[in-house]
Design an enzyme around this catalytic site. Structure first.
Site, PDB file in Angstrom:
ATOM      1  N   LYS A 187       0.737  -1.350  -0.254  1.00  0.00           N
ATOM      2  CA  LYS A 187       0.407   0.019   0.054  1.00  0.00           C
ATOM      3  C   LYS A 187       0.994   1.550  -0.008  1.00  0.00           C
ATOM      4  O   LYS A 187       2.232   1.210   0.662  1.00  0.00           O
ATOM      5  CB  LYS A 187      -0.421  -0.077   1.341  1.00  0.00           C
TER       6      LYS A 187
HETATM    7  C1  5RP Z   1      -3.235   5.358   8.672  1.00  0.00           C
HETATM    8  C2  5RP Z   1      -3.533   4.354   7.438  1.00  0.00           C
HETATM    9  C3  5RP Z   1      -4.854   4.499   6.561  1.00  0.00           C
HETATM   10  O1  5RP Z   1      -4.814   3.024   6.216  1.00  0.00           O
HETATM   11  C4  5RP Z   1      -4.321   5.074   5.505  1.00  0.00           C
HETATM   12  O2  5RP Z   1      -3.752   6.187   5.090  1.00  0.00           O
HETATM   13  C5  5RP Z   1      -5.365   5.007   4.720  1.00  0.00           C
HETATM   14  O3  5RP Z   1      -6.437   6.297   4.917  1.00  0.00           O
HETATM   15  P1  5RP Z   1      -6.175   7.532   4.182  1.00  0.00           P
HETATM   16  O4  5RP Z   1      -7.252   7.675   3.005  1.00  0.00           O
HETATM   17  O5  5RP Z   1      -7.155   8.536   5.528  1.00  0.00           O
HETATM   18  O6  5RP Z   1      -4.860   7.479   4.515  1.00  0.00           O
HETATM   19  O7  5RP Z   1      -2.765   3.600   7.472  1.00  0.00           O
HETATM   20  O8  5RP Z   1      -2.961   4.961   9.480  1.00  0.00           O
END
Ligand code: 5RP
Length: 292
Positions: free
Chosen positions: A205
């Site tokens: 991710k």
């Molecule tokens: C927070 C995360 C979230 O899963 C990731 O950032 C996705 O959330 P957003 O779209 O609000 O950034 O890792 O630590």
């Protein structure tokens, strides 16, 4: 270890050329994995589109109660029907998500910082694999901090989770975090996503960036794009569209869903892009029509 003298700039990404080792299983880089791993991955990635809409509500693990997530017990059940995978902490899942729900689970297993810290890069593995098994997690999510002070410990964390995941056929989702003073460029993301993928995660991710298709081409496992800070819905849908067009196999959105005034319709609009080939403009039209 190869010396870094005389490093040449990588440039031949063969963008657009399909992944060579796809084999018979549709998730990138997973062809040689066992049945259990493939089962979990097929729970996350839709077999028809090959993609996923992850709904992220794990923010509380370091942010506490976040705007839009004040009531997990209200927000999650409302959005659950409109996404494919729930990305949350074990505390949120066990307290606020009915076990009979059929959505995939991306379990946040790393932890250790809070918004009171300047440096968020020092985490631990907080959830052991036995609890991931108890929760029937489809993947275990671990933050990595490439280039930050906590780089080594984050690599140690993710290695432990990958090792445990391989023992019990549970995929690891490597989250490429971007520190506040890190560059959100393809140069950084090519480095960080590749390191994490070569550590052995099954999913990466990260964030969208220029030349994103090269970041995807250089990463031998699927990339899911994090939404990041709240954007106007039109811009968030453009981000989703550009990510999918660039080769991402899904979006992991939190704030751009739960902070949207019409969060259900926003989740649905993202799904139109991810699974039904909508453009961002078509998805935005859908979003506007859906709640008007
Ligand atoms: C927070 C995360 C979230 O899963 C990731 O950032 C996705 O959330 P957003 O779209 O609000 O950034 O890792 O630590």
């Amino acid at each position: 270890m190869a010396d870094i003298e005389g490093l040449k700039v990588a440039k031949d990404y063969h963008v657009g050329e399909n992944f060579a080792n796809q084999g018979g299983f549709y998730v990138k880089g997973a062809n040689n994995l066992d049945w259990g791993m493939k089962k979990h991955l097929s729970n996350i990635f839709d077999p028809k589109s090959g993609n996923t809409v992850m709904f992220a509500f794990d923010h509380g693990y370091f942010m506490g109660s976040t705007a839009g997530l004040e009531r997990l017990d209200i927000v999650i059940p409302k959005l659950l029907p409109h996404v494919d995978c729930l990305m949350g902490t074990r505390g949120a899942l066990r307290s606020c998500v009915a076990p009979e729900n059929k959505k995939a689970i991306a379990l946040r297993v790393s932890s250790g910082s809070s918004m009171l810290n300047d440096d968020l890069s020092h985490e631990i593995v907080a959830v052991d694999v036995e609890d991931a098994i108890r929760m029937n997690a489809d993947c275990m999510a671990v933050q990595t901090f490439i280039g930050a002070d906590g780089q080594l410990s984050s690599i140690d964390n993710i290695s432990r989770v990958i090792n445990a995941g391989m023992r019990y056929s549970i995929p690891t989702l490597g989250v490429v975090a971007v520190g506040k003073d890190m560059e959100r460029t393809d140069r950084f993301f090519k480095l960080a996503t590749r390191i994490v993928a070569e550590m052995g995660v099954q999913i990466v991710k990260t964030y969208y960036c220029d030349n994103f298709e090269e970041v995807v081409a250089a990463c031998p496992v699927p990339i899911v794009v994090a939404g990041g800070k709240k954007l106007p819905e039109k811009d968030a849908l453009e981000l989703a569209y550009k990510s999918i067009q660039g080769g991402a196999r899904g979006l992991d959105m939190g704030r751009n869903i739960f902070q949207s005034e019409h969060s259900v319709e926003m989740a649905q609009a993202i799904g139109k892009i991810v699974h039904e080939g909508f453009t961002d403009k078509e998805a935005y039209e859908f979003y506007l029509d859906a709640w008007h």
